[in-house]
Design a protein around this motif. Structure first.
Motif, mmCIF file in Angstrom:
data_model
loop_
_atom_site.group_PDB
_atom_site.id
_atom_site.type_symbol
_atom_site.label_atom_id
_atom_site.label_comp_id
_atom_site.label_asym_id
_atom_site.label_seq_id
_atom_site.Cartn_x
_atom_site.Cartn_y
_atom_site.Cartn_z
ATOM 1 N N SER A 225 0.834 -1.213 0.000
ATOM 2 C CA SER A 225 0.000 0.000 0.000
ATOM 3 C C SER A 225 0.864 1.257 0.000
ATOM 4 C CB SER A 225 -0.933 -0.003 1.216
ATOM 5 O OG SER A 225 -1.816 -1.105 1.168
ATOM 6 N N GLU A 228 2.472 1.517 -3.475
ATOM 7 C CA GLU A 228 1.402 1.869 -4.419
ATOM 8 C C GLU A 228 1.025 3.347 -4.303
ATOM 9 O OE1 GLU A 228 -3.104 2.314 -4.132
ATOM 10 O OE2 GLU A 228 -2.397 0.547 -3.071
ATOM 11 N N LEU A 265 -8.358 -1.505 -5.325
ATOM 12 C CA LEU A 265 -7.284 -0.873 -6.081
ATOM 13 C C LEU A 265 -7.846 -0.099 -7.277
ATOM 14 C CD1 LEU A 265 -4.213 -0.632 -6.033
ATOM 15 C CD2 LEU A 265 -4.092 -2.631 -7.527
#
Length: 410
Positions: A225, A228, A265
């Protein structure tokens, strides 16, 4: 030859058993083994050294030199016979280079595996005193080099809350981006987002030590995370500069199999106005998913949302074959170990060519990673690799440096 170089003390052994008994009593720097048809001890010694090192009997792995006479041996291909005479047909015989009756390609492959296991192996021609001298100097450097990387045992002793604190506060973490290039035009066609951790006491912790600890603590989804988030930050900045290239983020099978992973996502990408095609997920084998059906379903769901799926370390992963049989990928990344060996081993080019052809059969793009030598770039392109990344092209860069680099590419 060793005595001429003032190498001492020296000891010689006729059998593996004698040598193993000697090794168990003290440290040895270098072992020379004769490669000949009548003796395979030099080849079998690799497993002995590996076993003794893993069991703690051998604290320091010695350098291993294989030495022998080289020759060309004719290898008649099955079925290549003349119908009239029953003799091998002219031009149908393959010639292979051997050392002591062992094909050089086989020796090179075995040496490569040994080096991956931490055993330094050199292949030397019989009687080449200069090559032996150079190999001894290289071995000396290996054994005297001060290793700045903390030992695994020391790193494992780190308090787990130090890593938890780093991942929750960002303290000591750096997020960097390594460009991927079209090898012919040198145009940037993508990038990979990576994380680095600088510990207060131990300095820079390599990913090979950090990632296993992350996985052991069950923090792989949290780490994904964070990376990302930085990947999205870069994509938004690139969009502002009218530049859209895919950014790759590493993810374990366990992370990708998280419930509702694809939906969440995709929602984050839509929320910031980015196409899902811009985020590429690189499947690693850090934490293999035992449920292959679950992994296949998860990857299918992710691709259905428009994300690209890349297979990391193509050619070396233990589960690669099973994955390729049952799961489709948009991209395959040829492992850097093959790329780095390209100029050193004759078999490496054949392996890379085979991997490229395999990827084409799977209708997947290919990326060569770990390109550290400029001279390998044209070779890779000739073998069919169109895209690559590595220090010879560009090193990983901090956010601001990466953005500045990309602006100069326009």
């Amino acid at each position: 030859m060793l005595k001429a170089d003032s190498i001492k003390p020296l000891a010689s052994f006729a059998t593996l058993g004698e040598l193993e008994a000697y090794l168990s009593k003290g440290t040895v720097d270098v072992i020379l083994c004769q490669i000949c048809p009548a003796c395979d001890a030099g080849l079998l010694l690799l497993s002995v050294l590996n076993r003794m090192h893993k069991s703690g009997q051998l604290e320091q792995l010695p350098s291993l030199f294989w030495m022998g006479e080289t020759s060309m041996i004719a290898l008649a291909r099955p079925g290549d016979v003349s119908c009239a005479s029953g003799l091998p047909a002219i031009g149908k015989t393959a010639w292979i280079k051997c050392m002591g009756g062992v094909p050089m390609t086989a020796l090179e492959s075995l040496a490569r595996l040994a080096r991956a296991a931490g055993i330094h192996v050199e292949i030397l021609h019989q009687g080449d005193a200069m090559a032996l001298n150079d190999a001894l100097r290289a071995a000396l450097l290996i054994h005297t080099k001060i290793d700045a990387v903390p030992a695994q045992a020391t790193f494992d002793a780190l308090a787990e809350d130090e890593l938890i604190n780093a991942l929750t506060t960002g303290e000591g973490l750096r997020f960097v981006f390594q460009p991927q290039f079209d090898l012919l035009s040198r145009r940037v066609v993508g990038a990979e987002a990576l994380v680095r951790w600088k510990h207060q006491r131990f300095g820079d912790i390599p990913p090979s030590l950090m990632i296993p600890l992350v996985n052991r603590l069950g923090l792989d989804l949290l780490l994904f995370s964070l990376v990302e988030m930085w990947a999205i930050k870069v994509m938004l900045a690139l969009k502002h500069e009218n530049c859209q290239i895919p950014i790759a983020v590493n993810a374990s099978a366990k992370t990708l199999c998280t419930p509702q992973f694809a939906e969440r996502l995709a929602a984050r990408m839509r929320g910031v106005g980015l196409s899902t095609r811009l985020l590429k997920l690189e499947l690693t084998e850090d934490v293999p998913e035992p449920d292959e059906l679950l992994l296949s379903a998860a990857l299918t769901a992710i691709r259905a949302k428009g994300f690209q799926i890349s297979l990391d370390d193509f050619g070396v992963g233990a589960a690669t074959m099973n994955l390729l049989v049952n799961i489709s990928f948009d991209e395959m990344k040829i492992d850097g170990s093959f790329v780095r060996a390209l100029g050193e081993y004759s078999s490496s080019g054949k392996v890379i060519s085979g991997l490229v052809n395999w990827a084409r059969l799977m209708t997947a793009n290919v990326v060569a990673e770990g390109i550290e030598d400029e001279s390998t770039i044209p070779m890779l392109h000739r073998l069919g690799c169109r895209v690559g990344q590595g220090y010879a092209l560009a090193r990983p860069m901090e956010f601001d440096d990466f953005m500045m680099f990309m602006k100069k590419q326009k």
